[in-house]
Design a protein around this motif. Structure first.
Motif, PDB file in Angstrom:
ATOM      1  N   ALA A   2     -11.413  11.492   5.490  1.00 52.28           N
ATOM      2  CA  ALA A   2     -11.736  10.452   6.468  1.00 52.28           C
ATOM      3  C   ALA A   2     -11.929   9.104   5.776  1.00 52.28           C
ATOM      4  O   ALA A   2     -12.462   9.030   4.669  1.00 52.28           O
ATOM      5  N   ARG A   3     -11.477   8.060   6.451  1.00 58.86           N
ATOM      6  CA  ARG A   3     -11.604   6.726   5.890  1.00 58.86           C
ATOM      7  C   ARG A   3     -13.071   6.294   5.947  1.00 58.86           C
ATOM      8  O   ARG A   3     -13.689   6.308   7.005  1.00 58.86           O
ATOM      9  N   ARG A   4     -13.602   5.879   4.807  1.00 62.40           N
ATOM     10  CA  ARG A   4     -15.015   5.518   4.723  1.00 62.40           C
ATOM     11  C   ARG A   4     -15.245   4.033   4.954  1.00 62.40           C
ATOM     12  O   ARG A   4     -16.241   3.635   5.535  1.00 62.40           O
ATOM     13  N   TRP A   5     -14.315   3.214   4.486  1.00 61.96           N
ATOM     14  CA  TRP A   5     -14.490   1.770   4.505  1.00 61.96           C
ATOM     15  C   TRP A   5     -13.660   1.131   5.620  1.00 61.96           C
ATOM     16  O   TRP A   5     -12.777   1.761   6.184  1.00 61.96           O
ATOM     17  N   PRO A   6     -13.900  -0.144   5.906  1.00 64.15           N
ATOM     18  CA  PRO A   6     -12.982  -0.873   6.790  1.00 64.15           C
ATOM     19  C   PRO A   6     -11.573  -0.875   6.198  1.00 64.15           C
ATOM     20  O   PRO A   6     -11.396  -0.779   4.977  1.00 64.15           O
ATOM     21  N   ASP A   7     -10.561  -0.996   7.064  1.00 61.02           N
ATOM     22  CA  ASP A   7      -9.195  -1.138   6.564  1.00 61.02           C
ATOM     23  C   ASP A   7      -9.072  -2.407   5.726  1.00 61.02           C
ATOM     24  O   ASP A   7      -8.445  -2.414   4.668  1.00 61.02           O
ATOM     25  N   GLU A 213      -4.379   3.943   1.937  1.00 57.64           N
ATOM     26  CA  GLU A 213      -4.176   5.256   2.543  1.00 57.64           C
ATOM     27  C   GLU A 213      -4.513   6.380   1.563  1.00 57.64           C
ATOM     28  O   GLU A 213      -5.048   7.422   1.939  1.00 57.64           O
ATOM     29  N   LYS A 214      -4.209   6.165   0.296  1.00 55.74           N
ATOM     30  CA  LYS A 214      -4.447   7.193  -0.707  1.00 55.74           C
ATOM     31  C   LYS A 214      -5.859   7.147  -1.288  1.00 55.74           C
ATOM     32  O   LYS A 214      -6.262   8.061  -2.003  1.00 55.74           O
TER      33      LYS A 214
END
Length: 249
Positions: A2-7, A213-214
Protein backbone atom coordinates in the motif's frame (compact mmCIF):
# COMPACT_ATOMS: atom_id res chain seq x y z
CA UNK A 1 2.42 -2.76 -0.93
CA UNK A 2 0.00 0.00 0.00
CA UNK A 3 1.14 3.51 -0.80
CA UNK A 4 2.20 5.24 2.42
CA UNK A 5 3.02 8.73 1.19
CA UNK A 6 1.29 11.28 -1.05
CA UNK A 7 1.87 10.70 -4.77
CA UNK A 8 3.39 14.19 -4.90
CA UNK A 9 4.47 16.49 -2.10
CA UNK A 10 5.32 20.10 -2.97
CA UNK A 11 6.83 22.36 -0.31
CA UNK A 12 6.75 26.07 -1.13
CA UNK A 13 8.18 29.05 0.70
CA UNK A 14 5.81 32.05 0.84
CA UNK A 15 6.26 34.98 -1.53
CA UNK A 16 8.36 38.00 -0.70
CA UNK A 17 6.93 39.76 2.36
CA UNK A 18 7.05 43.25 3.79
CA UNK A 19 9.27 41.74 6.48
CA UNK A 20 11.81 40.58 3.91
CA UNK A 21 11.99 44.11 2.50
CA UNK A 22 12.32 45.64 5.97
CA UNK A 23 15.13 43.27 6.90
CA UNK A 24 17.01 44.10 3.68
CA UNK A 25 16.67 47.81 4.46
CA UNK A 26 17.87 47.32 8.04
CA UNK A 27 20.89 45.30 6.93
CA UNK A 28 21.83 47.84 4.25
CA UNK A 29 21.65 50.66 6.80
CA UNK A 30 23.49 48.61 9.47
CA UNK A 31 20.60 49.02 11.88
CA UNK A 32 20.04 46.95 15.01
CA UNK A 33 16.28 46.79 14.59
CA UNK A 34 13.96 45.88 11.74
CA UNK A 35 11.34 48.56 11.07
CA UNK A 36 8.16 46.51 11.26
CA UNK A 37 5.52 46.94 13.95
CA UNK A 38 2.96 44.37 14.93
CA UNK A 39 2.99 40.61 15.10
CA UNK A 40 5.07 38.49 12.78
CA UNK A 41 1.96 36.43 12.04
CA UNK A 42 0.33 39.51 10.47
CA UNK A 43 3.16 40.52 8.10
CA UNK A 44 1.75 40.75 4.57
CA UNK A 45 3.15 39.92 1.16
CA UNK A 46 4.81 42.70 -0.78
CA UNK A 47 3.36 43.52 -4.23
CA UNK A 48 6.21 41.49 -5.72
CA UNK A 49 5.37 38.61 -3.39
CA UNK A 50 1.82 38.62 -4.71
CA UNK A 51 3.15 38.45 -8.28
CA UNK A 52 5.41 35.54 -7.33
CA UNK A 53 2.48 33.61 -5.85
CA UNK A 54 0.42 34.19 -8.98
CA UNK A 55 3.30 33.10 -11.21
CA UNK A 56 3.69 29.87 -9.26
CA UNK A 57 -0.03 29.23 -9.49
CA UNK A 58 0.08 29.75 -13.26
CA UNK A 59 2.85 27.13 -13.45
CA UNK A 60 0.70 24.64 -11.52
CA UNK A 61 -2.21 25.41 -13.88
CA UNK A 62 -0.21 24.02 -16.81
CA UNK A 63 1.25 21.06 -14.90
CA UNK A 64 0.11 17.47 -15.40
CA UNK A 65 -0.42 17.07 -11.66
CA UNK A 66 -1.85 19.73 -9.36
CA UNK A 67 -2.44 19.85 -5.61
CA UNK A 68 -5.68 18.44 -4.26
CA UNK A 69 -4.68 19.04 -0.62
CA UNK A 70 -3.23 22.38 0.56
CA UNK A 71 -1.68 23.05 3.96
CA UNK A 72 -0.45 26.51 4.95
CA UNK A 73 1.21 28.15 7.89
CA UNK A 74 -1.32 30.41 9.66
CA UNK A 75 0.96 33.41 9.06
CA UNK A 76 -0.65 35.91 6.72
CA UNK A 77 2.15 35.83 4.15
CA UNK A 78 1.82 32.06 3.82
CA UNK A 79 -1.99 31.99 3.72
CA UNK A 80 -2.07 34.76 1.10
CA UNK A 81 0.55 32.91 -0.98
CA UNK A 82 -1.60 29.77 -0.86
CA UNK A 83 -4.75 31.73 -1.72
CA UNK A 84 -3.20 33.54 -4.72
CA UNK A 85 -1.49 30.38 -5.93
CA UNK A 86 -4.73 28.41 -5.66
CA UNK A 87 -6.68 30.97 -7.69
CA UNK A 88 -4.07 31.14 -10.46
CA UNK A 89 -3.75 27.35 -10.56
CA UNK A 90 -7.47 26.87 -11.13
CA UNK A 91 -7.97 24.84 -7.96
CA UNK A 92 -10.18 27.29 -6.08
CA UNK A 93 -12.33 24.40 -4.87
CA UNK A 94 -9.43 22.97 -2.84
CA UNK A 95 -9.64 24.11 0.78
CA UNK A 96 -6.63 25.69 2.47
CA UNK A 97 -5.96 23.99 5.79
CA UNK A 98 -4.01 26.32 8.07
CA UNK A 99 -1.87 24.38 10.52
CA UNK A 100 0.12 26.00 13.32
CA UNK A 101 2.76 23.28 13.08
CA UNK A 102 3.97 24.88 9.83
CA UNK A 103 4.42 28.32 11.42
CA UNK A 104 7.64 30.31 11.28
CA UNK A 105 10.44 29.45 13.69
CA UNK A 106 9.90 31.53 16.83
CA UNK A 107 12.76 33.86 17.74
CA UNK A 108 11.73 34.78 21.29
CA UNK A 109 13.64 37.73 22.76
CA UNK A 110 15.58 38.12 19.51
CA UNK A 111 12.46 39.11 17.56
CA UNK A 112 12.97 42.32 15.65
CA UNK A 113 16.78 42.35 15.77
CA UNK A 114 19.25 42.05 12.92
CA UNK A 115 22.32 39.86 13.39
CA UNK A 116 24.34 42.92 14.37
CA UNK A 117 21.54 43.93 16.73
CA UNK A 118 21.71 40.54 18.44
CA UNK A 119 25.47 40.93 18.89
CA UNK A 120 25.05 44.45 20.27
CA UNK A 121 22.07 43.87 22.58
CA UNK A 122 22.31 40.17 23.44
CA UNK A 123 26.03 39.33 23.30
CA UNK A 124 25.53 36.38 25.63
CA UNK A 125 23.02 34.85 23.20
CA UNK A 126 25.40 35.45 20.30
CA UNK A 127 28.12 33.64 22.26
CA UNK A 128 25.84 30.72 23.12
CA UNK A 129 24.74 30.40 19.49
CA UNK A 130 28.34 30.40 18.32
CA UNK A 131 29.00 27.42 20.60
CA UNK A 132 25.80 25.45 20.04
CA UNK A 133 25.18 26.38 16.41
CA UNK A 134 21.86 27.41 14.87
CA UNK A 135 20.51 23.84 14.88
CA UNK A 136 20.44 23.54 18.67
CA UNK A 137 20.41 27.14 19.91
CA UNK A 138 17.09 28.09 21.49
CA UNK A 139 16.81 31.80 22.39
CA UNK A 140 14.76 32.55 25.51
CA UNK A 141 11.09 32.37 24.54
CA UNK A 142 11.98 31.01 21.11
CA UNK A 143 12.72 27.79 19.27
CA UNK A 144 15.70 25.86 17.97
CA UNK A 145 15.63 24.06 14.64
CA UNK A 146 15.09 20.88 16.67
CA UNK A 147 11.88 22.32 18.10
CA UNK A 148 10.62 23.09 14.59
CA UNK A 149 11.55 19.58 13.46
CA UNK A 150 9.58 18.05 16.34
CA UNK A 151 6.34 19.75 15.29
CA UNK A 152 6.94 19.00 11.62
CA UNK A 153 7.30 15.29 12.39
CA UNK A 154 3.80 15.50 13.84
CA UNK A 155 2.56 17.27 10.69
CA UNK A 156 3.98 14.55 8.46
CA UNK A 157 2.25 11.91 10.58
CA UNK A 158 -1.03 13.68 9.75
CA UNK A 159 -0.16 13.80 6.05
CA UNK A 160 0.66 10.10 5.99
CA UNK A 161 -2.45 9.13 7.96
CA UNK A 162 -4.98 11.11 5.95
CA UNK A 163 -3.48 11.95 2.54
CA UNK A 164 -1.54 8.95 1.24
CA UNK A 165 -1.88 8.63 -2.53
CA UNK A 166 -2.89 12.29 -2.99
CA UNK A 167 -1.12 15.42 -4.24
CA UNK A 168 -0.22 17.59 -1.26
CA UNK A 169 1.07 21.17 -1.19
CA UNK A 170 2.60 22.73 1.94
CA UNK A 171 3.15 26.52 2.03
CA UNK A 172 5.48 27.62 4.80
CA UNK A 173 8.72 29.39 5.61
CA UNK A 174 12.43 29.03 4.90
CA UNK A 175 13.31 27.03 8.01
CA UNK A 176 10.21 24.87 7.48
CA UNK A 177 11.39 23.91 3.99
CA UNK A 178 14.85 23.01 5.27
CA UNK A 179 13.58 21.09 8.30
CA UNK A 180 11.18 19.06 6.16
CA UNK A 181 14.11 18.10 3.93
CA UNK A 182 16.01 17.05 7.05
CA UNK A 183 13.17 14.74 8.09
CA UNK A 184 12.19 13.35 4.70
CA UNK A 185 15.75 12.58 3.61
CA UNK A 186 17.06 11.39 6.97
CA UNK A 187 19.81 14.00 7.07
CA UNK A 188 22.32 14.83 9.75
CA UNK A 189 22.76 18.25 11.33
CA UNK A 190 25.88 18.80 9.24
CA UNK A 191 24.15 17.87 5.98
CA UNK A 192 21.19 20.21 6.36
CA UNK A 193 23.32 23.10 7.60
CA UNK A 194 25.59 22.65 4.57
CA UNK A 195 22.54 23.00 2.31
CA UNK A 196 21.44 26.05 4.30
CA UNK A 197 24.90 27.59 3.89
CA UNK A 198 24.67 27.30 0.09
CA UNK A 199 22.01 30.02 0.00
CA UNK A 200 18.55 31.05 1.13
CA UNK A 201 15.41 29.29 -0.02
CA UNK A 202 13.91 31.55 -2.69
CA UNK A 203 10.47 33.06 -2.22
CA UNK A 204 7.85 30.91 -3.98
CA UNK A 205 10.44 28.30 -4.91
CA UNK A 206 9.30 24.68 -5.16
CA UNK A 207 10.74 21.65 -3.40
CA UNK A 208 9.12 18.56 -4.90
CA UNK A 209 9.01 14.95 -3.73
CA UNK A 210 7.34 12.04 -5.54
CA UNK A 211 6.33 8.58 -4.33
CA UNK A 212 7.26 6.00 -6.95
CA UNK A 213 5.27 2.92 -7.95
CA UNK A 214 8.16 0.68 -6.94
CA UNK A 215 8.85 2.52 -3.69
CA UNK A 216 5.44 3.29 -2.14
CA UNK A 217 7.02 3.72 1.29
CA UNK A 218 9.55 6.32 0.12
CA UNK A 219 9.51 9.90 -1.18
CA UNK A 220 12.18 10.77 -3.72
CA UNK A 221 13.42 14.35 -4.10
CA UNK A 222 12.70 15.59 -7.63
CA UNK A 223 13.82 19.21 -7.29
CA UNK A 224 14.84 21.66 -4.58
CA UNK A 225 14.56 25.46 -4.49
CA UNK A 226 13.14 25.41 -8.02
CA UNK A 227 12.49 28.96 -9.27
CA UNK A 228 11.60 28.40 -12.94
CA UNK A 229 7.85 28.93 -12.26
CA UNK A 230 8.62 32.50 -11.17
CA UNK A 231 11.37 33.19 -13.71
CA UNK A 232 9.41 32.00 -16.75
CA UNK A 233 6.87 34.82 -16.43
CA UNK A 234 9.61 37.42 -15.85
CA UNK A 235 8.84 37.90 -12.16
CA UNK A 236 11.85 38.77 -10.00
CA UNK A 237 13.22 35.96 -7.83
CA UNK A 238 14.00 36.97 -4.24
CA UNK A 239 15.96 35.08 -1.59
CA UNK A 240 15.97 37.25 1.54
CA UNK A 241 15.89 35.29 4.82
CA UNK A 242 12.77 35.56 6.95
CA UNK A 243 13.24 38.30 9.53
CA UNK A 244 12.64 37.91 13.25
CA UNK A 245 10.04 40.67 13.75
CA UNK A 246 7.84 41.62 16.66
CA UNK A 247 5.77 44.44 18.12
CA UNK A 248 8.59 46.59 19.36
CA UNK A 249 9.53 50.06 18.13
Amino acid sequence: MARRWPDNLWIVRHGQSAGNLARDAADEASLDRIAIHGRDVDVALSPLGEEQAGALGAWFATATERPDVVFASPYRRAVDTARLLRAAAGIADVAICTDERIREKEFGILDGYTLSGVRNHFPEQADIRSVLGKFYHRPPGGESWCDVILRLRSLLDTVVLHHAGRNVLIVGHQVVVLCLRYILEGMTEQQILAIDAEGDVANCSVTHYRCGEKTPDHLALIRYNYVVPVEQVAVEVTRAPDPPVAARG
